[in-house]
Motif scaffolding. Structure first.
Motif, mmCIF file in Angstrom:
data_model
loop_
_atom_site.group_PDB
_atom_site.id
_atom_site.type_symbol
_atom_site.label_atom_id
_atom_site.label_comp_id
_atom_site.label_asym_id
_atom_site.label_seq_id
_atom_site.Cartn_x
_atom_site.Cartn_y
_atom_site.Cartn_z
ATOM 1 N N THR A 330 0.831 -1.195 0.000
ATOM 2 C CA THR A 330 0.000 0.000 0.000
ATOM 3 C C THR A 330 0.873 1.255 0.000
ATOM 4 O O THR A 330 1.992 1.256 0.539
ATOM 5 N N PHE A 331 0.380 2.265 -0.659
ATOM 6 C CA PHE A 331 1.102 3.547 -0.748
ATOM 7 C C PHE A 331 0.222 4.621 -0.153
ATOM 8 O O PHE A 331 -1.003 4.610 -0.327
ATOM 9 N N VAL A 332 0.873 5.589 0.464
ATOM 10 C CA VAL A 332 0.193 6.759 1.021
ATOM 11 C C VAL A 332 0.874 7.990 0.459
ATOM 12 O O VAL A 332 2.111 8.148 0.555
ATOM 13 N N LEU A 333 0.111 8.829 -0.203
ATOM 14 C CA LEU A 333 0.676 10.060 -0.790
ATOM 15 C C LEU A 333 1.024 11.059 0.294
ATOM 16 O O LEU A 333 0.261 11.261 1.231
ATOM 17 N N SER A 334 2.197 11.648 0.096
ATOM 18 C CA SER A 334 2.567 12.741 1.008
ATOM 19 C C SER A 334 1.889 14.025 0.569
ATOM 20 O O SER A 334 1.257 14.107 -0.490
ATOM 21 N N GLU A 335 2.068 15.038 1.344
ATOM 22 C CA GLU A 335 1.430 16.334 1.037
ATOM 23 C C GLU A 335 2.009 16.942 -0.223
ATOM 24 O O GLU A 335 1.273 17.466 -1.075
ATOM 25 N N GLU A 336 3.357 16.835 -0.430
ATOM 26 C CA GLU A 336 3.982 17.417 -1.623
ATOM 27 C C GLU A 336 3.551 16.665 -2.879
ATOM 28 O O GLU A 336 3.305 17.273 -3.921
ATOM 29 N N ASP A 337 3.476 15.296 -2.792
ATOM 30 C CA ASP A 337 3.050 14.541 -3.972
ATOM 31 C C ASP A 337 1.616 14.861 -4.369
ATOM 32 O O ASP A 337 1.282 14.921 -5.545
ATOM 33 N N ARG A 338 0.744 15.036 -3.405
ATOM 34 C CA ARG A 338 -0.645 15.375 -3.730
ATOM 35 C C ARG A 338 -0.741 16.743 -4.386
ATOM 36 O O ARG A 338 -1.496 16.944 -5.324
ATOM 37 N N ILE A 339 0.065 17.731 -3.916
ATOM 38 C CA ILE A 339 0.037 19.070 -4.529
ATOM 39 C C ILE A 339 0.605 19.005 -5.934
ATOM 40 O O ILE A 339 0.087 19.621 -6.877
ATOM 41 N N ASP A 396 -0.372 23.265 9.237
ATOM 42 C CA ASP A 396 -0.591 24.730 9.273
ATOM 43 C C ASP A 396 -1.699 25.086 8.308
ATOM 44 O O ASP A 396 -1.598 24.781 7.103
ATOM 45 N N ARG A 397 -2.717 25.649 8.794
ATOM 46 C CA ARG A 397 -3.873 25.987 7.958
ATOM 47 C C ARG A 397 -3.529 27.208 7.125
ATOM 48 O O ARG A 397 -3.547 28.332 7.608
ATOM 49 N N ASN A 398 -3.196 26.952 5.843
ATOM 50 C CA ASN A 398 -2.848 28.065 4.977
ATOM 51 C C ASN A 398 -3.731 28.111 3.734
ATOM 52 O O ASN A 398 -4.202 29.154 3.341
ATOM 53 N N ILE A 399 -3.942 26.921 3.097
ATOM 54 C CA ILE A 399 -4.749 26.930 1.861
ATOM 55 C C ILE A 399 -6.175 27.311 2.157
ATOM 56 O O ILE A 399 -6.814 28.043 1.424
ATOM 57 N N GLY A 400 -6.720 26.820 3.256
ATOM 58 C CA GLY A 400 -8.116 27.099 3.560
ATOM 59 C C GLY A 400 -8.300 28.324 4.431
ATOM 60 O O GLY A 400 -9.379 28.520 4.976
ATOM 61 N N ALA A 401 -7.239 29.133 4.654
ATOM 62 C CA ALA A 401 -7.393 30.319 5.513
ATOM 63 C C ALA A 401 -8.268 31.358 4.839
ATOM 64 O O ALA A 401 -8.296 31.478 3.612
ATOM 65 N N ARG A 402 -8.963 32.122 5.617
ATOM 66 C CA ARG A 402 -9.904 33.127 5.103
ATOM 67 C C ARG A 402 -9.131 34.321 4.524
ATOM 68 O O ARG A 402 -8.102 34.742 5.089
ATOM 69 N N HIS A 403 -9.635 34.920 3.411
ATOM 70 C CA HIS A 403 -9.116 36.091 2.722
ATOM 71 C C HIS A 403 -7.773 35.850 2.061
ATOM 72 O O HIS A 403 -7.233 36.740 1.436
ATOM 73 N N CYS A 404 -7.156 34.704 2.194
ATOM 74 C CA CYS A 404 -5.857 34.476 1.542
ATOM 75 C C CYS A 404 -5.817 33.106 0.881
ATOM 76 O O CYS A 404 -4.766 32.515 0.761
ATOM 77 N N ARG A 405 -6.979 32.574 0.496
ATOM 78 C CA ARG A 405 -7.029 31.241 -0.049
ATOM 79 C C ARG A 405 -6.382 31.178 -1.409
ATOM 80 O O ARG A 405 -5.537 30.334 -1.672
ATOM 81 N N GLN A 406 -6.717 32.142 -2.316
ATOM 82 C CA GLN A 406 -6.197 32.071 -3.678
ATOM 83 C C GLN A 406 -4.725 32.448 -3.756
ATOM 84 O O GLN A 406 -3.947 31.737 -4.407
ATOM 85 N N PRO A 407 -4.242 33.518 -3.128
ATOM 86 C CA PRO A 407 -2.809 33.841 -3.244
ATOM 87 C C PRO A 407 -1.937 32.734 -2.697
ATOM 88 O O PRO A 407 -0.928 32.389 -3.294
ATOM 89 N N VAL A 408 -2.286 32.219 -1.561
ATOM 90 C CA VAL A 408 -1.455 31.163 -0.990
ATOM 91 C C VAL A 408 -1.460 29.931 -1.902
ATOM 92 O O VAL A 408 -0.444 29.264 -2.078
ATOM 93 N N TYR A 409 -2.584 29.618 -2.510
ATOM 94 C CA TYR A 409 -2.663 28.471 -3.402
ATOM 95 C C TYR A 409 -1.739 28.633 -4.597
ATOM 96 O O TYR A 409 -1.002 27.717 -4.962
ATOM 97 N N PHE A 410 -1.770 29.832 -5.271
ATOM 98 C CA PHE A 410 -0.895 30.056 -6.417
ATOM 99 C C PHE A 410 0.562 30.090 -5.998
ATOM 100 O O PHE A 410 1.432 29.672 -6.738
ATOM 101 N N LYS A 411 0.822 30.560 -4.816
ATOM 102 C CA LYS A 411 2.201 30.587 -4.355
ATOM 103 C C LYS A 411 2.719 29.172 -4.154
ATOM 104 O O LYS A 411 3.867 28.862 -4.501
ATOM 105 N N LEU A 412 1.854 28.304 -3.597
ATOM 106 C CA LEU A 412 2.299 26.945 -3.368
ATOM 107 C C LEU A 412 2.393 26.147 -4.664
ATOM 108 O O LEU A 412 3.282 25.315 -4.830
ATOM 109 N N VAL A 413 1.475 26.380 -5.599
ATOM 110 C CA VAL A 413 1.419 25.560 -6.795
ATOM 111 C C VAL A 413 2.381 26.071 -7.863
ATOM 112 O O VAL A 413 3.162 25.329 -8.451
ATOM 113 N N TYR A 414 2.319 27.404 -8.157
ATOM 114 C CA TYR A 414 3.093 27.967 -9.279
ATOM 115 C C TYR A 414 4.323 28.750 -8.857
ATOM 116 O O TYR A 414 5.090 29.212 -9.686
#
Length: 417
Positions: A330-339, A396-414
Protein backbone atom coordinates in the motif's frame (compact mmCIF):
# COMPACT_ATOMS: atom_id res chain seq x y z
CA UNK A 1 -89.85 -90.33 40.04
CA UNK A 2 -89.34 -86.54 39.91
CA UNK A 3 -89.28 -84.84 36.51
CA UNK A 4 -85.99 -83.47 35.26
CA UNK A 5 -86.15 -79.63 35.25
CA UNK A 6 -85.99 -77.95 31.84
CA UNK A 7 -82.75 -75.94 31.35
CA UNK A 8 -83.32 -72.20 31.36
CA UNK A 9 -81.46 -69.32 29.71
CA UNK A 10 -78.62 -68.08 31.94
CA UNK A 11 -79.01 -64.84 33.81
CA UNK A 12 -77.11 -61.68 32.97
CA UNK A 13 -73.66 -61.84 34.53
CA UNK A 14 -73.70 -65.61 34.90
CA UNK A 15 -70.43 -67.35 34.09
CA UNK A 16 -72.19 -69.39 31.40
CA UNK A 17 -73.87 -66.37 29.80
CA UNK A 18 -72.76 -65.37 26.27
CA UNK A 19 -70.39 -62.40 26.27
CA UNK A 20 -69.52 -59.84 23.62
CA UNK A 21 -67.16 -56.84 23.59
CA UNK A 22 -67.81 -54.26 20.90
CA UNK A 23 -64.05 -53.50 20.83
CA UNK A 24 -63.56 -57.01 19.39
CA UNK A 25 -66.06 -57.17 16.52
CA UNK A 26 -64.73 -60.49 15.18
CA UNK A 27 -66.20 -62.20 18.27
CA UNK A 28 -69.74 -61.29 17.23
CA UNK A 29 -70.37 -64.47 15.17
CA UNK A 30 -69.24 -66.54 18.17
CA UNK A 31 -71.69 -64.60 20.37
CA UNK A 32 -74.60 -65.57 18.12
CA UNK A 33 -73.34 -69.15 18.02
CA UNK A 34 -73.41 -69.28 21.84
CA UNK A 35 -76.94 -67.88 21.79
CA UNK A 36 -78.11 -70.64 19.42
CA UNK A 37 -76.61 -73.23 21.78
CA UNK A 38 -78.60 -71.85 24.74
CA UNK A 39 -81.76 -71.47 22.62
CA UNK A 40 -81.60 -75.17 21.78
CA UNK A 41 -81.03 -76.21 25.40
CA UNK A 42 -83.84 -73.98 26.71
CA UNK A 43 -86.20 -74.79 23.79
CA UNK A 44 -86.58 -71.13 22.82
CA UNK A 45 -88.16 -70.95 19.35
CA UNK A 46 -90.05 -67.65 19.31
CA UNK A 47 -88.26 -64.91 17.33
CA UNK A 48 -89.35 -62.09 19.66
CA UNK A 49 -88.06 -63.97 22.71
CA UNK A 50 -84.77 -64.73 20.94
CA UNK A 51 -84.29 -61.04 20.20
CA UNK A 52 -84.82 -60.10 23.83
CA UNK A 53 -82.26 -62.67 24.97
CA UNK A 54 -79.83 -61.48 22.25
CA UNK A 55 -79.78 -57.95 23.70
CA UNK A 56 -80.04 -58.46 27.46
CA UNK A 57 -76.50 -59.92 27.78
CA UNK A 58 -74.94 -56.79 26.28
CA UNK A 59 -73.84 -53.51 27.79
CA UNK A 60 -76.39 -50.71 28.09
CA UNK A 61 -74.96 -48.84 25.08
CA UNK A 62 -74.92 -51.89 22.80
CA UNK A 63 -78.39 -52.91 23.95
CA UNK A 64 -79.83 -49.49 23.09
CA UNK A 65 -78.24 -49.58 19.64
CA UNK A 66 -79.56 -53.02 18.72
CA UNK A 67 -83.04 -52.47 20.07
CA UNK A 68 -83.31 -49.37 17.88
CA UNK A 69 -83.06 -51.48 14.71
CA UNK A 70 -86.28 -51.84 12.70
CA UNK A 71 -85.57 -55.58 12.56
CA UNK A 72 -85.96 -55.74 16.34
CA UNK A 73 -89.72 -55.30 15.90
CA UNK A 74 -92.17 -58.17 15.63
CA UNK A 75 -92.43 -57.88 11.84
CA UNK A 76 -88.92 -59.31 11.33
CA UNK A 77 -87.51 -62.73 12.12
CA UNK A 78 -84.51 -63.42 14.34
CA UNK A 79 -82.36 -64.30 11.29
CA UNK A 80 -83.14 -60.89 9.76
CA UNK A 81 -82.24 -59.20 13.04
CA UNK A 82 -78.97 -61.15 13.23
CA UNK A 83 -78.03 -60.18 9.66
CA UNK A 84 -78.68 -56.49 10.42
CA UNK A 85 -76.44 -56.63 13.51
CA UNK A 86 -73.61 -58.35 11.64
CA UNK A 87 -73.60 -55.59 9.02
CA UNK A 88 -72.99 -53.04 11.75
CA UNK A 89 -69.54 -54.40 12.69
CA UNK A 90 -66.58 -54.75 10.32
CA UNK A 91 -64.81 -58.07 9.97
CA UNK A 92 -67.93 -60.16 10.60
CA UNK A 93 -68.62 -60.92 6.93
CA UNK A 94 -67.25 -64.37 6.14
CA UNK A 95 -66.31 -63.20 2.64
CA UNK A 96 -64.49 -60.15 3.96
CA UNK A 97 -63.01 -61.49 7.16
CA UNK A 98 -59.51 -60.13 6.37
CA UNK A 99 -58.18 -57.60 3.89
CA UNK A 100 -54.79 -56.45 2.69
CA UNK A 101 -55.06 -53.58 5.15
CA UNK A 102 -55.17 -56.11 8.01
CA UNK A 103 -51.98 -57.70 6.69
CA UNK A 104 -50.23 -54.34 6.38
CA UNK A 105 -51.27 -53.42 9.92
CA UNK A 106 -49.94 -56.69 11.34
CA UNK A 107 -46.63 -56.41 9.48
CA UNK A 108 -46.16 -52.74 10.36
CA UNK A 109 -46.86 -53.36 14.05
CA UNK A 110 -44.24 -56.09 14.39
CA UNK A 111 -41.75 -54.19 12.22
CA UNK A 112 -42.04 -51.31 14.71
CA UNK A 113 -42.03 -53.34 17.94
CA UNK A 114 -39.69 -56.11 16.82
CA UNK A 115 -39.60 -59.86 17.38
CA UNK A 116 -37.45 -60.48 20.44
CA UNK A 117 -38.33 -64.04 21.47
CA UNK A 118 -39.95 -67.27 20.34
CA UNK A 119 -43.17 -66.16 22.02
CA UNK A 120 -43.27 -62.96 19.97
CA UNK A 121 -42.65 -64.87 16.77
CA UNK A 122 -45.29 -67.53 17.52
CA UNK A 123 -47.89 -64.83 18.13
CA UNK A 124 -46.96 -63.13 14.87
CA UNK A 125 -46.77 -66.30 12.78
CA UNK A 126 -50.22 -67.57 13.83
CA UNK A 127 -51.88 -64.30 12.84
CA UNK A 128 -49.79 -63.96 9.68
CA UNK A 129 -50.69 -67.50 8.57
CA UNK A 130 -54.42 -67.02 9.16
CA UNK A 131 -54.59 -63.72 7.28
CA UNK A 132 -52.45 -64.79 4.31
CA UNK A 133 -54.24 -68.12 3.88
CA UNK A 134 -57.57 -66.32 3.78
CA UNK A 135 -56.23 -63.83 1.21
CA UNK A 136 -54.88 -66.74 -0.84
CA UNK A 137 -58.37 -68.21 -0.97
CA UNK A 138 -59.75 -64.89 -2.16
CA UNK A 139 -56.93 -64.60 -4.76
CA UNK A 140 -55.88 -61.28 -3.23
CA UNK A 141 -52.28 -62.30 -2.47
CA UNK A 142 -49.45 -64.08 -4.26
CA UNK A 143 -46.58 -66.16 -2.91
CA UNK A 144 -44.05 -63.43 -3.73
CA UNK A 145 -46.12 -60.83 -1.87
CA UNK A 146 -46.45 -63.16 1.09
CA UNK A 147 -42.67 -63.62 1.23
CA UNK A 148 -42.02 -59.87 1.01
CA UNK A 149 -44.56 -59.15 3.75
CA UNK A 150 -42.90 -61.74 5.98
CA UNK A 151 -39.51 -60.14 5.36
CA UNK A 152 -40.80 -56.66 6.30
CA UNK A 153 -42.12 -57.95 9.64
CA UNK A 154 -38.84 -59.55 10.78
CA UNK A 155 -37.22 -56.85 12.91
CA UNK A 156 -34.79 -55.67 14.24
CA UNK A 157 -32.35 -55.64 11.33
CA UNK A 158 -29.77 -57.94 12.92
CA UNK A 159 -32.45 -60.64 13.30
CA UNK A 160 -33.18 -60.64 9.57
CA UNK A 161 -29.43 -60.69 8.85
CA UNK A 162 -29.09 -63.93 10.80
CA UNK A 163 -32.24 -65.38 9.21
CA UNK A 164 -30.97 -64.50 5.74
CA UNK A 165 -27.62 -66.09 6.49
CA UNK A 166 -29.41 -69.28 7.53
CA UNK A 167 -31.45 -69.26 4.32
CA UNK A 168 -28.33 -68.83 2.20
CA UNK A 169 -26.82 -71.89 3.86
CA UNK A 170 -29.94 -74.07 3.60
CA UNK A 171 -31.15 -72.82 0.21
CA UNK A 172 -28.06 -71.80 -1.77
CA UNK A 173 -29.75 -72.25 -5.15
CA UNK A 174 -32.46 -69.60 -4.58
CA UNK A 175 -31.80 -66.54 -6.72
CA UNK A 176 -31.69 -63.22 -4.79
CA UNK A 177 -34.65 -61.93 -6.82
CA UNK A 178 -36.80 -65.01 -6.13
CA UNK A 179 -38.89 -65.26 -2.95
CA UNK A 180 -38.31 -67.89 -0.30
CA UNK A 181 -41.09 -70.31 0.55
CA UNK A 182 -42.99 -69.60 3.77
CA UNK A 183 -41.95 -72.96 5.22
CA UNK A 184 -38.27 -72.14 4.70
CA UNK A 185 -38.69 -68.70 6.25
CA UNK A 186 -40.49 -70.19 9.24
CA UNK A 187 -37.77 -72.80 9.81
CA UNK A 188 -34.97 -70.20 9.59
CA UNK A 189 -36.59 -67.87 12.14
CA UNK A 190 -37.23 -70.72 14.55
CA UNK A 191 -33.59 -71.79 14.27
CA UNK A 192 -32.28 -68.28 14.97
CA UNK A 193 -34.63 -67.77 17.95
CA UNK A 194 -34.03 -71.21 19.43
CA UNK A 195 -32.10 -69.82 22.42
CA UNK A 196 -34.65 -67.11 23.33
CA UNK A 197 -37.58 -67.12 25.74
CA UNK A 198 -40.83 -68.86 24.88
CA UNK A 199 -42.83 -65.98 26.41
CA UNK A 200 -43.65 -62.68 24.84
CA UNK A 201 -41.09 -59.90 25.33
CA UNK A 202 -42.43 -57.16 23.06
CA UNK A 203 -44.39 -54.61 25.06
CA UNK A 204 -46.73 -53.23 22.38
CA UNK A 205 -49.80 -55.43 21.77
CA UNK A 206 -50.83 -56.32 18.23
CA UNK A 207 -53.85 -54.80 16.54
CA UNK A 208 -57.03 -55.71 18.48
CA UNK A 209 -58.83 -56.58 15.23
CA UNK A 210 -57.14 -59.96 15.07
CA UNK A 211 -55.85 -60.42 18.63
CA UNK A 212 -56.68 -63.64 20.40
CA UNK A 213 -58.44 -62.62 23.65
CA UNK A 214 -56.83 -63.59 26.93
CA UNK A 215 -58.44 -63.80 30.32
CA UNK A 216 -55.67 -61.98 32.20
CA UNK A 217 -52.74 -59.79 31.21
CA UNK A 218 -49.41 -61.51 31.03
CA UNK A 219 -47.13 -60.73 33.92
CA UNK A 220 -43.76 -59.25 33.05
CA UNK A 221 -40.96 -61.38 34.43
CA UNK A 222 -37.51 -60.14 35.36
CA UNK A 223 -35.60 -62.23 32.78
CA UNK A 224 -37.91 -61.01 30.02
CA UNK A 225 -37.27 -57.37 30.82
CA UNK A 226 -33.54 -58.05 31.00
CA UNK A 227 -33.58 -59.74 27.61
CA UNK A 228 -35.53 -56.82 26.17
CA UNK A 229 -33.04 -54.26 27.43
CA UNK A 230 -30.09 -56.27 26.18
CA UNK A 231 -31.66 -56.64 22.75
CA UNK A 232 -32.50 -52.93 22.54
CA UNK A 233 -28.98 -51.97 23.60
CA UNK A 234 -27.52 -54.29 20.98
CA UNK A 235 -29.79 -52.86 18.31
CA UNK A 236 -28.94 -49.25 19.20
CA UNK A 237 -25.25 -50.08 19.31
CA UNK A 238 -25.46 -51.66 15.89
CA UNK A 239 -27.47 -48.76 14.43
CA UNK A 240 -25.25 -45.95 15.77
CA UNK A 241 -21.85 -47.58 16.00
CA UNK A 242 -19.40 -47.73 13.12
CA UNK A 243 -16.88 -50.32 14.28
CA UNK A 244 -18.79 -52.14 17.10
CA UNK A 245 -16.21 -51.03 19.65
CA UNK A 246 -17.69 -50.17 23.04
CA UNK A 247 -17.41 -46.66 24.41
CA UNK A 248 -18.02 -44.39 21.44
CA UNK A 249 -20.34 -43.71 18.53
CA UNK A 250 -19.87 -42.65 14.92
CA UNK A 251 -19.27 -38.96 15.67
CA UNK A 252 -16.28 -39.84 17.88
CA UNK A 253 -14.99 -42.94 16.09
CA UNK A 254 -11.32 -42.85 15.06
CA UNK A 255 -11.87 -45.50 12.40
CA UNK A 256 -14.24 -43.16 10.55
CA UNK A 257 -11.46 -40.60 10.13
CA UNK A 258 -9.04 -43.33 9.02
CA UNK A 259 -11.41 -44.62 6.35
CA UNK A 260 -12.21 -41.08 5.17
CA UNK A 261 -8.49 -40.37 4.73
CA UNK A 262 -8.14 -43.69 2.90
CA UNK A 263 -10.91 -42.66 0.49
CA UNK A 264 -13.30 -45.43 1.50
CA UNK A 265 -16.15 -43.25 2.76
CA UNK A 266 -17.16 -39.72 3.68
CA UNK A 267 -19.60 -37.88 5.99
CA UNK A 268 -22.52 -35.95 4.53
CA UNK A 269 -23.94 -32.67 5.83
CA UNK A 270 -25.94 -34.52 8.51
CA UNK A 271 -22.95 -36.50 9.81
CA UNK A 272 -23.99 -39.81 8.23
CA UNK A 273 -21.27 -42.06 6.83
CA UNK A 274 -21.74 -42.79 3.13
CA UNK A 275 -19.70 -44.06 0.22
CA UNK A 276 -17.40 -41.54 -1.54
CA UNK A 277 -20.12 -41.02 -4.18
CA UNK A 278 -22.59 -39.91 -1.48
CA UNK A 279 -24.75 -43.05 -1.74
CA UNK A 280 -25.55 -45.25 1.24
CA UNK A 281 -24.34 -48.83 1.48
CA UNK A 282 -27.08 -51.07 -0.01
CA UNK A 283 -29.09 -53.14 2.46
CA UNK A 284 -28.23 -56.32 0.63
CA UNK A 285 -24.58 -55.92 1.66
CA UNK A 286 -24.17 -57.78 4.94
CA UNK A 287 -21.72 -57.20 7.74
CA UNK A 288 -21.33 -57.06 11.49
CA UNK A 289 -21.26 -53.26 11.47
CA UNK A 290 -21.19 -50.38 9.04
CA UNK A 291 -17.43 -50.55 8.58
CA UNK A 292 -17.59 -54.25 7.75
CA UNK A 293 -20.42 -53.58 5.28
CA UNK A 294 -18.32 -50.91 3.55
CA UNK A 295 -15.41 -53.36 3.28
CA UNK A 296 -17.79 -55.98 1.90
CA UNK A 297 -19.14 -53.51 -0.66
CA UNK A 298 -15.63 -52.82 -1.94
CA UNK A 299 -14.98 -56.56 -2.08
CA UNK A 300 -18.10 -57.06 -4.20
CA UNK A 301 -17.21 -54.05 -6.39
CA UNK A 302 -13.49 -54.36 -7.19
CA UNK A 303 -11.81 -51.26 -8.58
CA UNK A 304 -14.04 -48.80 -6.74
CA UNK A 305 -11.56 -48.30 -3.92
CA UNK A 306 -8.75 -47.36 -6.33
CA UNK A 307 -11.03 -44.86 -8.07
CA UNK A 308 -12.03 -43.30 -4.75
CA UNK A 309 -8.37 -43.00 -3.67
CA UNK A 310 -7.45 -41.45 -7.04
CA UNK A 311 -10.17 -38.84 -6.64
CA UNK A 312 -8.86 -38.06 -3.15
CA UNK A 313 -5.28 -37.65 -4.45
CA UNK A 314 -6.37 -35.41 -7.33
CA UNK A 315 -8.39 -33.22 -4.97
CA UNK A 316 -5.43 -32.97 -2.57
CA UNK A 317 -2.99 -32.05 -5.36
CA UNK A 318 -5.43 -29.47 -6.73
CA UNK A 319 -5.72 -27.79 -3.36
CA UNK A 320 -1.93 -27.79 -2.95
CA UNK A 321 -1.36 -26.32 -6.44
CA UNK A 322 -3.53 -23.25 -5.89
CA UNK A 323 -1.10 -20.29 -5.76
CA UNK A 324 -1.29 -18.00 -2.83
CA UNK A 325 -2.62 -14.53 -3.55
CA UNK A 326 0.26 -12.04 -3.38
CA UNK A 327 -0.18 -9.19 -1.03
CA UNK A 328 -0.08 -5.73 -2.61
CA UNK A 329 1.93 -3.09 -0.87
CA UNK A 330 0.00 0.00 0.00
CA UNK A 331 1.10 3.55 -0.75
CA UNK A 332 0.19 6.76 1.02
CA UNK A 333 0.68 10.06 -0.79
CA UNK A 334 2.57 12.74 1.01
CA UNK A 335 1.43 16.33 1.04
CA UNK A 336 3.98 17.42 -1.62
CA UNK A 337 3.05 14.54 -3.97
CA UNK A 338 -0.65 15.38 -3.73
CA UNK A 339 0.04 19.07 -4.53
CA UNK A 340 2.28 18.08 -7.46
CA UNK A 341 -0.43 15.88 -8.90
CA UNK A 342 -2.77 18.90 -9.04
CA UNK A 343 -0.45 20.88 -11.34
CA UNK A 344 -1.80 21.07 -14.96
CA UNK A 345 0.29 19.51 -17.72
CA UNK A 346 2.10 22.12 -19.92
CA UNK A 347 0.54 22.70 -23.33
CA UNK A 348 2.54 21.61 -26.35
CA UNK A 349 3.68 24.44 -28.64
CA UNK A 350 2.98 24.08 -32.39
CA UNK A 351 5.93 22.98 -34.53
CA UNK A 352 6.69 25.76 -37.13
CA UNK A 353 8.67 23.42 -39.37
CA UNK A 354 5.81 20.99 -39.79
CA UNK A 355 4.17 20.83 -43.19
CA UNK A 356 0.64 22.25 -43.52
CA UNK A 357 -2.19 19.78 -43.63
CA UNK A 358 -3.51 19.01 -47.05
CA UNK A 359 -7.05 18.18 -48.03
CA UNK A 360 -8.42 15.10 -46.39
CA UNK A 361 -8.87 12.08 -48.61
CA UNK A 362 -11.06 9.05 -48.23
CA UNK A 363 -9.09 5.86 -48.00
CA UNK A 364 -10.39 2.89 -49.91
CA UNK A 365 -10.83 -0.47 -48.20
CA UNK A 366 -8.00 -2.78 -49.08
CA UNK A 367 -8.76 -5.89 -51.05
CA UNK A 368 -7.42 -8.16 -48.37
CA UNK A 369 -8.13 -8.03 -44.71
CA UNK A 370 -5.33 -7.93 -42.26
CA UNK A 371 -5.43 -8.78 -38.61
CA UNK A 372 -5.51 -5.59 -36.52
CA UNK A 373 -2.24 -4.77 -34.88
CA UNK A 374 -2.21 -5.12 -31.13
CA UNK A 375 -2.84 -1.89 -29.30
CA UNK A 376 0.30 -0.43 -27.75
CA UNK A 377 0.54 -0.79 -24.03
CA UNK A 378 -0.08 2.45 -22.25
CA UNK A 379 2.47 3.53 -19.65
CA UNK A 380 1.44 2.69 -16.14
CA UNK A 381 0.47 5.61 -13.94
CA UNK A 382 3.07 6.22 -11.24
CA UNK A 383 0.38 6.04 -8.55
CA UNK A 384 -1.69 3.17 -10.02
CA UNK A 385 -0.98 1.00 -6.99
CA UNK A 386 -1.61 3.77 -4.48
CA UNK A 387 -4.42 3.24 -2.03
CA UNK A 388 -7.17 5.82 -2.18
CA UNK A 389 -7.01 7.44 1.24
CA UNK A 390 -8.90 10.32 2.70
CA UNK A 391 -7.33 13.76 2.41
CA UNK A 392 -5.25 14.73 5.42
CA UNK A 393 -5.18 18.50 6.01
CA UNK A 394 -1.75 20.15 6.56
CA UNK A 395 -0.68 20.97 10.08
CA UNK A 396 -0.59 24.73 9.27
CA UNK A 397 -3.87 25.99 7.96
CA UNK A 398 -2.85 28.06 4.98
CA UNK A 399 -4.75 26.93 1.86
CA UNK A 400 -8.12 27.10 3.56
CA UNK A 401 -7.39 30.32 5.51
CA UNK A 402 -9.90 33.13 5.10
CA UNK A 403 -9.12 36.09 2.72
CA UNK A 404 -5.86 34.48 1.54
CA UNK A 405 -7.03 31.24 -0.05
CA UNK A 406 -6.20 32.07 -3.68
CA UNK A 407 -2.81 33.84 -3.24
CA UNK A 408 -1.46 31.16 -0.99
CA UNK A 409 -2.66 28.47 -3.40
CA UNK A 410 -0.89 30.06 -6.42
CA UNK A 411 2.20 30.59 -4.35
CA UNK A 412 2.30 26.95 -3.37
CA UNK A 413 1.42 25.56 -6.80
CA UNK A 414 3.09 27.97 -9.28
CA UNK A 415 5.67 29.69 -7.10
CA UNK A 416 4.16 33.15 -7.65
CA UNK A 417 5.14 35.85 -5.15
Amino acid sequence: MAAVPQPQMPARGDRNAPQFDSAKPRELPRYFSDLEFHFTRASVVDSTEKKRHATRFLSVEDQDVRESFPEFGPASTFDQFQAAVLKLYPGTDSNRKFTLADLDTLVGEYARVGILSRGDYSEFYRQFLVITQFLFGRECLSIAEQSRSFFRAIAPAHLWARVHQRLQIKKPDVHPDDPYALEDLHEAVQFVLADTSSGRVATSPPNPTYTTPSSAPEAKQGPGITALLETMNGFLHMAWSYCSEVGHFIIKCEHVEEDILAGKCKCDAEGRVTLPSGAFVPRRVEGLNLRARIEEWYRQNPGQLAAAQLMLEVATEHLASIPSIPTTSTFVLSEEDRIRSLEPAPALAPNPTAAPEGPRTILKRPATRFAPAPAPEEPEHPFANARDAAYAPPPDRNIGARHCRQPVYFKLVYGYP
